[in-house]
Scaffold this motif. Structure first.
Motif, PDB file in Angstrom:
ATOM      1  N   LEU A 113       0.823  -1.216   0.000  1.00  0.00           N
ATOM      2  CA  LEU A 113       0.000   0.000   0.000  1.00  0.00           C
ATOM      3  C   LEU A 113       0.855   1.262   0.000  1.00  0.00           C
ATOM      4  O   LEU A 113       0.338   2.359  -0.180  1.00  0.00           O
ATOM      5  N   GLU A 114       2.151   1.108   0.260  1.00  0.00           N
ATOM      6  CA  GLU A 114       3.111   2.209   0.165  1.00  0.00           C
ATOM      7  C   GLU A 114       4.278   1.735  -0.692  1.00  0.00           C
ATOM      8  O   GLU A 114       4.744   0.589  -0.545  1.00  0.00           O
ATOM      9  N   ASP A 115       4.739   2.587  -1.593  1.00  0.00           N
ATOM     10  CA  ASP A 115       5.916   2.245  -2.387  1.00  0.00           C
ATOM     11  C   ASP A 115       7.164   2.269  -1.512  1.00  0.00           C
ATOM     12  O   ASP A 115       7.266   3.073  -0.572  1.00  0.00           O
ATOM     13  N   ILE A 116       8.120   1.409  -1.821  1.00  0.00           N
ATOM     14  CA  ILE A 116       9.402   1.385  -1.125  1.00  0.00           C
ATOM     15  C   ILE A 116      10.350   2.342  -1.838  1.00  0.00           C
ATOM     16  O   ILE A 116      10.574   2.221  -3.044  1.00  0.00           O
ATOM     17  N   SER A 117      10.888   3.313  -1.101  1.00  0.00           N
ATOM     18  CA  SER A 117      11.802   4.290  -1.703  1.00  0.00           C
ATOM     19  C   SER A 117      13.160   3.687  -1.981  1.00  0.00           C
ATOM     20  O   SER A 117      13.830   4.021  -2.961  1.00  0.00           O
ATOM     21  N   LYS A 118      13.591   2.786  -1.091  1.00  0.00           N
ATOM     22  CA  LYS A 118      14.924   2.190  -1.212  1.00  0.00           C
ATOM     23  C   LYS A 118      14.926   0.870  -0.464  1.00  0.00           C
ATOM     24  O   LYS A 118      14.251   0.717   0.550  1.00  0.00           O
ATOM     25  N   GLY A 119      15.708  -0.095  -0.970  1.00  0.00           N
ATOM     26  CA  GLY A 119      15.817  -1.378  -0.298  1.00  0.00           C
ATOM     27  C   GLY A 119      14.997  -2.455  -0.988  1.00  0.00           C
ATOM     28  O   GLY A 119      14.382  -2.228  -2.033  1.00  0.00           O
ATOM     29  N   GLU A 120      14.990  -3.643  -0.381  1.00  0.00           N
ATOM     30  CA  GLU A 120      14.340  -4.795  -0.999  1.00  0.00           C
ATOM     31  C   GLU A 120      13.422  -5.498   0.002  1.00  0.00           C
ATOM     32  O   GLU A 120      13.757  -5.638   1.178  1.00  0.00           O
ATOM     33  N   LEU A 121      12.259  -5.929  -0.501  1.00  0.00           N
ATOM     34  CA  LEU A 121      11.286  -6.664   0.309  1.00  0.00           C
ATOM     35  C   LEU A 121      11.049  -8.028  -0.331  1.00  0.00           C
ATOM     36  O   LEU A 121      10.710  -8.120  -1.518  1.00  0.00           O
ATOM     37  N   TYR A 122      11.249  -9.086   0.465  1.00  0.00           N
ATOM     38  CA  TYR A 122      11.052 -10.452  -0.017  1.00  0.00           C
ATOM     39  C   TYR A 122       9.944 -11.122   0.787  1.00  0.00           C
ATOM     40  O   TYR A 122       9.912 -11.037   2.021  1.00  0.00           O
ATOM     41  N   ILE A 123       9.029 -11.793   0.091  1.00  0.00           N
ATOM     42  CA  ILE A 123       8.019 -12.638   0.723  1.00  0.00           C
ATOM     43  C   ILE A 123       8.168 -14.033   0.150  1.00  0.00           C
ATOM     44  O   ILE A 123       8.094 -14.217  -1.076  1.00  0.00           O
ATOM     45  N   ASP A 124       8.431 -14.987   1.039  1.00  0.00           N
ATOM     46  CA  ASP A 124       8.661 -16.372   0.615  1.00  0.00           C
ATOM     47  C   ASP A 124       9.798 -16.468  -0.398  1.00  0.00           C
ATOM     48  O   ASP A 124       9.729 -17.227  -1.375  1.00  0.00           O
ATOM     49  N   GLY A 125      10.828 -15.650  -0.184  1.00  0.00           N
ATOM     50  CA  GLY A 125      12.009 -15.691  -1.037  1.00  0.00           C
ATOM     51  C   GLY A 125      11.882 -14.956  -2.353  1.00  0.00           C
ATOM     52  O   GLY A 125      12.841 -14.883  -3.127  1.00  0.00           O
ATOM     53  N   LYS A 126      10.721 -14.344  -2.609  1.00  0.00           N
ATOM     54  CA  LYS A 126      10.490 -13.646  -3.881  1.00  0.00           C
ATOM     55  C   LYS A 126      10.534 -12.136  -3.670  1.00  0.00           C
ATOM     56  O   LYS A 126       9.889 -11.610  -2.763  1.00  0.00           O
ATOM     57  N   LEU A 127      11.309 -11.437  -4.510  1.00  0.00           N
ATOM     58  CA  LEU A 127      11.361  -9.975  -4.444  1.00  0.00           C
ATOM     59  C   LEU A 127      10.010  -9.417  -4.888  1.00  0.00           C
ATOM     60  O   LEU A 127       9.541  -9.702  -5.995  1.00  0.00           O
ATOM     61  N   VAL A 128       9.368  -8.609  -4.022  1.00  0.00           N
ATOM     62  CA  VAL A 128       7.997  -8.156  -4.319  1.00  0.00           C
ATOM     63  C   VAL A 128       7.880  -6.631  -4.368  1.00  0.00           C
ATOM     64  O   VAL A 128       6.770  -6.102  -4.325  1.00  0.00           O
ATOM     65  N   ASN A 129       8.991  -5.913  -4.458  1.00  0.00           N
ATOM     66  CA  ASN A 129       8.926  -4.447  -4.487  1.00  0.00           C
ATOM     67  C   ASN A 129       7.911  -3.920  -5.491  1.00  0.00           C
ATOM     68  O   ASN A 129       7.177  -2.966  -5.214  1.00  0.00           O
ATOM     69  N   ASP A 130       7.867  -4.545  -6.670  1.00  0.00           N
ATOM     70  CA  ASP A 130       6.990  -4.053  -7.733  1.00  0.00           C
ATOM     71  C   ASP A 130       5.786  -4.954  -7.975  1.00  0.00           C
ATOM     72  O   ASP A 130       5.108  -4.837  -8.991  1.00  0.00           O
ATOM     73  N   VAL A 131       5.497  -5.845  -7.012  1.00  0.00           N
ATOM     74  CA  VAL A 131       4.344  -6.740  -7.131  1.00  0.00           C
ATOM     75  C   VAL A 131       3.122  -6.053  -6.523  1.00  0.00           C
ATOM     76  O   VAL A 131       3.182  -5.488  -5.437  1.00  0.00           O
ATOM     77  N   ALA A 132       1.990  -6.099  -7.227  1.00  0.00           N
ATOM     78  CA  ALA A 132       0.752  -5.462  -6.751  1.00  0.00           C
ATOM     79  C   ALA A 132       0.278  -6.118  -5.459  1.00  0.00           C
ATOM     80  O   ALA A 132       0.521  -7.320  -5.239  1.00  0.00           O
ATOM     81  N   PRO A 133      -0.402  -5.356  -4.575  1.00  0.00           N
ATOM     82  CA  PRO A 133      -0.881  -5.918  -3.301  1.00  0.00           C
ATOM     83  C   PRO A 133      -1.684  -7.203  -3.470  1.00  0.00           C
ATOM     84  O   PRO A 133      -1.503  -8.152  -2.703  1.00  0.00           O
ATOM     85  N   LYS A 134      -2.546  -7.251  -4.474  1.00  0.00           N
ATOM     86  CA  LYS A 134      -3.417  -8.419  -4.661  1.00  0.00           C
ATOM     87  C   LYS A 134      -2.632  -9.679  -5.039  1.00  0.00           C
ATOM     88  O   LYS A 134      -3.142 -10.794  -4.905  1.00  0.00           O
TER      89      LYS A 134
END
Length: 368
Positions: free
Chosen positions: A53-74
């Motif tokens: 619901l908020e864009d990440i300005s810097k850094g990386e977010l992984y869920i279950d080992g998958k990079l999701v920075n640009d993955v839609a919430p749904k």
């Protein structure tokens, strides 16, 4: 379920306002992690970045080992429970819980099974045909949680879900969510400003202030081994007492408060640890439950006695809070309710020297 990893994640708004600064969190599979801190510390912003619901300005977010920075919430396979429940007022409880599954084209039979299973877990089976306006706050919150459960997400996110409830309901829902975590074996990330919620619910707790993480640890370690003065003061109710002073060499190593009301000879490991701070200012901290009164405790050599008038006496039922001053700094002691001390009277209190905490005056880091 899944791991959630935040690597050097920051959130910077227009105008350069830094809400979250290069935080690192590793939430293990099936772990219950609580983000806690004062208002404006960045905890909800962090949760919203995980949700997308908020864009990440810097850094990386992984869920279950998958990079999701640009993955839609749904498409992140997460479910979020909000503070205001976010229920559709024109729909029944059943329809509210089923709505997300209908959008995803689930079969009606599967929807019914999932909704009924979630309702049974949460004890809201009898409310399925009611509309939200006919429910109490606690019941509405259970419906909101149920709507998340039916999706069977990889990660559950909770954004201060109990803050609109009264004290009794908060305790009940706190227990309900903890039981839910164990029954679902789910990965859960929970945001609150209430340190009692954090201490009673979290496997680990993330303490935040001004967009920065100060400590990530188990509840017991946060309480007994705070890394700095902020964490020590934030965890515990009433909070830790603090007073400024200096370490002196005077027939041993002594802590002397700035106003000279305290002159405590240190014992054991503390004496060796604080030799490096001779003639330096530091902070002394002691928790209210580590200050006793002579009516409830037998005197032991490890105690440091003070005689002080009681400014305020607060009976709490099974315990009493005593407020008094040392060097014009207000302190509070937490004693058993064996008798009712009298306000304004001189009382002999004892500080447990083995339970003293010390912090560097400039960095405010714990001295150990």
């Amino acid at each position: 379920m899944a791991e959630v990893q935040l690597k050097n994640v920051s959130k910077v708004y227009e105008g350069g306002n830094i809400a979250v600064k290069e935080i690192n969190i590793d939430v293990k599979d099936r772990e219950f992690v609580v983000l806690v801190g004062p208002s404006g510390c960045g905890k909800s912003t962090t949760l919203r970045m995980i949700a997308g619901l908020e864009d990440i300005s810097k850094g990386e977010l992984y869920i279950d080992g998958k990079l999701v920075n640009d993955v839609a919430p749904k498409d992140r396979n997460i479910a979020m429970v909000f503070q205001n429940y976010a229920l559709y007022p024109h729909m029944t409880v059943y329809e509210n819980m089923a709505f997300g599954l209908k959008l995803r084209k689930f079969d009606k039979k599967e929807i019914k099974i999932r909704v009924n299973d979630a309702a049974k877990i949460l004890g809201i089976e009898e409310y399925l045909e009611r509309k939200p306006k006919a429910l109490s706050g606690g019941q509405r919150q259970r419906v909101a949680v149920g709507r998340a459960i039916v999706r069977k997400p990889k990660v559950f996110l909770f954004d201060e879900p109990l803050s609109n409830l009264d004290a009794k309901l908060r305790v009940q829902m706190r227990t309900q969510i903890s039981k839910l975590h164990h029954s679902l074996n789910a990965t859960m990330i929970y945001v609150t400003h209430d340190q009692t919620e954090a201490m009673t619910m979290g496997d680990r707790i993330v303490i935040m202030k001004d967009g920065v993480i100060h400590q990530v640890d188990t509840p017991l370690n946060l309480y007994n081994l705070p890394v700095n003065k902020f964490v020590a003061g934030f965890i515990g109710s009433p909070s830790m007492n603090f007073i400024e002073g200096k370490i002196l060499q005077d027939n041993g190593v002594v802590f002397k408060s700035s106003g000279n009301d305290l002159s405590i000879k240190l014992i054991g490991k503390q004496e060796d640890t604080l030799k490096a701070y001779i003639n330096k200012n530091i902070w002394l901290g002691i928790r209210p439950e580590d200050i006793y009164d002579t009516a409830s405790m037998d005197y032991k050599p490890k105690y440091y006695k003070i005689d002080t008038p009681l400014e305020v006496v607060e009976p709490m039922g099974n315990e009493i809070f005593l407020y008094f001053f040392i060097d014009k700094v207000q302190f509070v002691a937490r004693i058993p309710a064996r008798e009712m001390p009298e306000r304004g009277k001189i009382r002999t209190l004892m500080l447990d020297r083995e339970k003293l905490n010390f912090f560097d005056f400039d960095t405010e880091l714990a001295i150990r």
